[in-house]
Write a protein that holds these residues in place. Structure first.
Motif, PDB file in Angstrom:
ATOM      1  N   PHE A  89       0.928  -1.164  -0.110  1.00 31.23           N
ATOM      2  CA  PHE A  89       0.114  -0.092  -0.164  1.00 31.23           C
ATOM      3  C   PHE A  89       0.934   1.038   0.048  1.00 31.23           C
ATOM      4  O   PHE A  89       0.170   2.305   0.063  1.00 31.23           O
ATOM      5  CB  PHE A  89      -0.853  -0.002   1.290  1.00 31.23           C
ATOM      6  N   SER A  90       2.105   1.141   0.123  1.00 33.88           N
ATOM      7  CA  SER A  90       3.101   2.210   0.085  1.00 33.88           C
ATOM      8  C   SER A  90       2.918   3.297  -0.779  1.00 33.88           C
ATOM      9  O   SER A  90       3.189   4.632  -0.849  1.00 33.88           O
ATOM     10  CB  SER A  90       4.472   1.761   0.362  1.00 33.88           C
ATOM     11  N   VAL A  93       0.100   5.566  -0.595  1.00 35.91           N
ATOM     12  CA  VAL A  93       0.365   6.449   0.394  1.00 35.91           C
ATOM     13  C   VAL A  93       1.379   7.661   0.065  1.00 35.91           C
ATOM     14  O   VAL A  93       0.819   8.919   0.450  1.00 35.91           O
ATOM     15  CB  VAL A  93       0.770   5.770   1.762  1.00 35.91           C
ATOM     16  N   PHE A  96      -0.562  10.149  -2.078  1.00 36.64           N
ATOM     17  CA  PHE A  96      -1.740  10.772  -1.310  1.00 36.64           C
ATOM     18  C   PHE A  96      -1.334  12.212  -0.618  1.00 36.64           C
ATOM     19  O   PHE A  96      -1.849  13.080  -0.400  1.00 36.64           O
ATOM     20  CB  PHE A  96      -2.493   9.829  -0.308  1.00 36.64           C
ATOM     21  N   PHE A  97      -0.101  12.085  -0.224  1.00 38.16           N
ATOM     22  CA  PHE A  97       0.420  13.259   0.245  1.00 38.16           C
ATOM     23  C   PHE A  97       1.537  13.952  -0.178  1.00 38.16           C
ATOM     24  O   PHE A  97       2.206  13.619  -1.199  1.00 38.16           O
ATOM     25  CB  PHE A  97       1.410  12.712   1.763  1.00 38.16           C
ATOM     26  N   LEU A 102       5.125  14.863   3.507  1.00 40.64           N
ATOM     27  CA  LEU A 102       5.741  13.748   3.692  1.00 40.64           C
ATOM     28  C   LEU A 102       7.193  13.778   4.642  1.00 40.64           C
ATOM     29  O   LEU A 102       7.473  13.222   5.394  1.00 40.64           O
ATOM     30  CB  LEU A 102       6.265  13.123   2.323  1.00 40.64           C
ATOM     31  N   VAL A 148       3.218  -0.748   5.955  1.00 42.92           N
ATOM     32  CA  VAL A 148       2.564   0.284   5.583  1.00 42.92           C
ATOM     33  C   VAL A 148       3.245   1.841   5.665  1.00 42.92           C
ATOM     34  O   VAL A 148       3.237   2.698   4.874  1.00 42.92           O
ATOM     35  CB  VAL A 148       0.998   0.261   6.300  1.00 42.92           C
ATOM     36  N   PHE A 149       3.724   2.118   6.786  1.00 41.10           N
ATOM     37  CA  PHE A 149       4.183   3.381   7.371  1.00 41.10           C
ATOM     38  C   PHE A 149       5.815   3.603   6.775  1.00 41.10           C
ATOM     39  O   PHE A 149       5.925   4.782   6.345  1.00 41.10           O
ATOM     40  CB  PHE A 149       3.828   3.725   8.876  1.00 41.10           C
ATOM     41  N   SER A 152       6.457   3.822   3.113  1.00 40.90           N
ATOM     42  CA  SER A 152       5.969   5.050   2.581  1.00 40.90           C
ATOM     43  C   SER A 152       6.970   6.257   2.870  1.00 40.90           C
ATOM     44  O   SER A 152       6.825   7.266   2.182  1.00 40.90           O
ATOM     45  CB  SER A 152       4.436   5.199   3.235  1.00 40.90           C
TER      46      SER A 152
END
Length: 265
Positions: A89-90, A93, A96-97, A102, A148-149, A152
């Motif tokens: 999903f990175s 993400v 998106f930002f 970021l 995920v985090f 990203s």
């Protein structure tokens, strides 16, 4: 400066990040992202370049650790499975930002991890006291959350994995190094695929990521050699120094992007 078509700045960054990877089981992004931000790259390209480099550092470092019998392969596969799921999903993400957001998120994550590692109290229930299912569940969940985090933000996730496993499973900073670096293989490959499908990675990012990656292989070898001879207390202090360096460089970069300070290297 370039020699034989290689940008020496990127080679140097790769060696330093590789040493950090070998010492602390990280992907090297906590070194690469701040330094490349200082050089003027956008957060999106700095992060993508870092993730490309992680493939080189993590594969080579994990091979060395496996040969030296320092890698718990079973635990690594559970963490890696979670990393694949989370890192997929990175790319979404990252798109998106904004660039400034970021950078700010990266800075906040660094500060939180630094405070957590420096002042946290270890969970009194260690891995030997947990059932096999619960232990494996924690390993997979740690991989998902970190994938995920961390990917990203281009940081691989080794430091976050170390913090989670240190608290919930009682792993010390040196024990978790090889496991963290092995996790980065899965997360970085999955993250790179996600970045490609989301259009974050272009030809220049791949080229510079490979240059950094080649330099990091030498650094990883040196880092693993060093960590074998380090005392646990010295290892923790060195890791805290890496946090402080990353926080300082990222803070400077954010101030520059916000127009509060103005300079370039």
């Amino acid at each position: 400066m370039e020699i034989f078509g290689f940008d020496l700045a990127y080679v140097f960054i790769g060696i330093i990040s590789g040493i950090a990877s070998g010492l602390f089981g990280i992907g090297g992004g906590m070194i690469i992202v701040p330094f490349t931000l200082i050089l003027g790259l956008s957060s999106h390209h700095a992060i993508a370049m870092s993730v490309v480099q992680m493939i080189f550092a993590s594969v080579f470092g994990s091979y060395i650790n496996y040969k030296k019998k320092n890698l718990n392969l079973k635990d690594g596969l559970f963490v890696g499975l979670g990393g694949i799921i989370g890192a997929s999903f990175s790319g979404v993400v990252v798109n998106f930002f904004t660039d400034i957001t970021l950078t700010a998120v990266f800075l906040c994550i660094n500060i939180v991890f630094f405070l957590k590692y420096a002042f946290s109290i270890q969970n009194p229930i260690n891995s030997e006291q947990k059932g096999k299912f619960l232990k494996n569940f924690i390993l997979v969940c740690a991989g998902i959350f970190t994938g995920v985090f961390a990917i990203s933000l281009g940081i691989g996730g080794g430091l976050l994995i170390a913090s989670i496993l240190g608290y919930f499973l009682g792993y010390d900073s040196k024990r978790v190094v090889s496991l963290s670096l092995f996790f980065v293989i899965f997360a970085s490959v999955s993250g790179t695929i996600s970045f490609v499908t989301q259009g974050v990675i272009d030809e220049s990012v791949v080229k510079n990521g490979i240059i950094i990656g080649l330099g990091s292989m030498l650094g990883v070898y040196l880092g693993i050699k060093i960590v074998q001879n380090m005392k646990l207390d010295a290892h923790k202090k060195a890791l805290l120094a890496i946090y402080i360096l990353s926080i300082s460089l990222t803070g400077i970069s954010l101030l520059r992007k916000l127009g509060i300070i103005s300079f370039s290297l």
